[in-house]
Write an enzyme that holds these catalytic residues in place. Structure first.
Site, PDB file in Angstrom:
ATOM      1  N   HIS A  53       0.828  -1.199   0.000  1.00  0.00           N
ATOM      2  CA  HIS A  53       0.000   0.000   0.000  1.00  0.00           C
ATOM      3  C   HIS A  53       0.867   1.254   0.000  1.00  0.00           C
ATOM      4  O   HIS A  53       2.074   1.197   0.278  1.00  0.00           O
ATOM      5  CB  HIS A  53      -0.958   0.019   1.191  1.00  0.00           C
ATOM      6  CG  HIS A  53      -0.350  -0.329   2.514  1.00  0.00           C
ATOM      7  ND1 HIS A  53       0.695   0.365   3.055  1.00  0.00           N
ATOM      8  CD2 HIS A  53      -0.650  -1.316   3.406  1.00  0.00           C
ATOM      9  CE1 HIS A  53       0.998  -0.169   4.230  1.00  0.00           C
ATOM     10  NE2 HIS A  53       0.218  -1.190   4.463  1.00  0.00           N
TER      11      HIS A  53
HETATM   12  P1  TYD Z   1      -2.516  -3.872   7.245  1.00  0.00           P
HETATM   13  O1  TYD Z   1      -2.456  -2.415   6.932  1.00  0.00           O
HETATM   14  O2  TYD Z   1      -3.016  -4.785   6.176  1.00  0.00           O
HETATM   15  O3  TYD Z   1      -1.084  -4.381   7.731  1.00  0.00           O
HETATM   16  P2  TYD Z   1       0.281  -4.467   6.889  1.00  0.00           P
HETATM   17  O4  TYD Z   1       0.394  -3.223   6.093  1.00  0.00           O
HETATM   18  O5  TYD Z   1       1.308  -4.564   7.910  1.00  0.00           O
HETATM   19  O6  TYD Z   1       0.247  -5.700   6.062  1.00  0.00           O
HETATM   20  O7  TYD Z   1      -3.388  -4.029   8.561  1.00  0.00           O
HETATM   21  C1  TYD Z   1      -3.940  -5.252   8.986  1.00  0.00           C
HETATM   22  C2  TYD Z   1      -5.227  -4.967   9.766  1.00  0.00           C
HETATM   23  O8  TYD Z   1      -4.956  -4.201  10.936  1.00  0.00           O
HETATM   24  C3  TYD Z   1      -6.241  -4.183   8.955  1.00  0.00           C
HETATM   25  O9  TYD Z   1      -7.525  -4.709   9.235  1.00  0.00           O
HETATM   26  C4  TYD Z   1      -6.157  -2.783   9.504  1.00  0.00           C
HETATM   27  C5  TYD Z   1      -5.708  -2.991  10.930  1.00  0.00           C
HETATM   28  N1  TYD Z   1      -4.833  -1.907  11.417  1.00  0.00           N
HETATM   29  C6  TYD Z   1      -5.307  -1.023  12.371  1.00  0.00           C
HETATM   30  O10 TYD Z   1      -6.472  -1.110  12.826  1.00  0.00           O
HETATM   31  N2  TYD Z   1      -4.492  -0.033  12.821  1.00  0.00           N
HETATM   32  C7  TYD Z   1      -3.221   0.111  12.352  1.00  0.00           C
HETATM   33  O11 TYD Z   1      -2.505   1.044  12.778  1.00  0.00           O
HETATM   34  C8  TYD Z   1      -2.742  -0.797  11.345  1.00  0.00           C
HETATM   35  C9  TYD Z   1      -1.352  -0.668  10.789  1.00  0.00           C
HETATM   36  C10 TYD Z   1      -3.583  -1.789  10.929  1.00  0.00           C
END
Ligand code: TYD
Length: 141
Positions: A53
C-alpha cells in the site's frame, strides 16, 4: 532528489554501555516527524508479503528490532530494496510511496513508527489506482 535519497536510511545512536545496548528514538529528532502511532509485525512467514500500500497522509519509519526483513519501496518509476537487519537502523518512508515488506526471518519483529493515527481511508491498496494517482499508466508491478 531520487526516491532513494528521499527514503533515507536512518542510523540511530547507541547509548548502550557494558550493561547492553540502548537506542532512543524521539519524534522530530531522530526521525523527521512526531510519532502518533506505533505498531509491530511479527510471526509473518518468509513467503508472506505485507504492506502492499501507499498512504496519502502517513509517514513511517520501519525498524527490525529483532531478526530481519526486506522492504521494497517504489514510486511507480524508481524502485529499491532495503534489508532491515539491525535494531539501530531504520528506513524513512514519506507519504505516497508504495511499500511491500517480505522475507521475514522467523524471529523478525518489525517495528513501525507512524506520523498519524490509523485511518483506513488514507490507504491506497490497489497498485493500478496508485499509479493512476501518481499520473502514471497502469502496468505490471
Ligand atoms: P494492514 O495495513 O493490512 O497491515 P500491513 O500493512 O502490515 O500488512 O493491517 C492489517 C489490519 O490491521 C487491517 O484490518 C487494519 C488494521 N490496522 C489497524 O487497525 N491499525 C493500524 O494502525 C494498522 C497498521 C492496521
Amino acid at each position: 532528489m531520487t526516491l532513494q535519497e528521499r527514503c533515507e536510511i536512518l542510523q540511530f545512536a547507541d547509548l548502550g554501555d557494558e550493561r547492553g545496548k540502548l537506542v532512543v528514538i524521539e519524534g522530530g529528532q531522530a526521525i523527521p516527524f512526531d510519532i502518533q502511532r506505533v505498531f509491530y509485525i511479527y510471526e509473518s512467514d518468509r513467503d508472506v508479503v505485507r504492506g502492499e500500500h501507499a498512504n496519502r497522509e502517513s509517514e513511517f519509519v520501519l525498524i527490525n528490532v529483532a531478526g530481519q526483513s526486506k522492504v521494497r519501496i517504489t514510486n511507480g518509476i524508481e524502485e529499491f530494496i532495503v534489508e532491515l537487519n539491525k535494531p539501530m537502523m531504520g528506513v524513512y518512508i514519506p507519504k505516497m510511496i508504495w511499500k511491500d515488506m517480505y522475507d521475514f526471518s522467523s524471529d523478525s519483529v518489525l517495528l513501525v513508527l507512524a506520523s498519524t493515527h490509523y485511518d483506513g481511508k488514507e490507504y491506497i491498496r490497489d497498485y493500478d489506482e496508485y499509479l493512476k494517482i501518481m499520473g502514471l499508466n497502469c502496468s505490471q508491478k
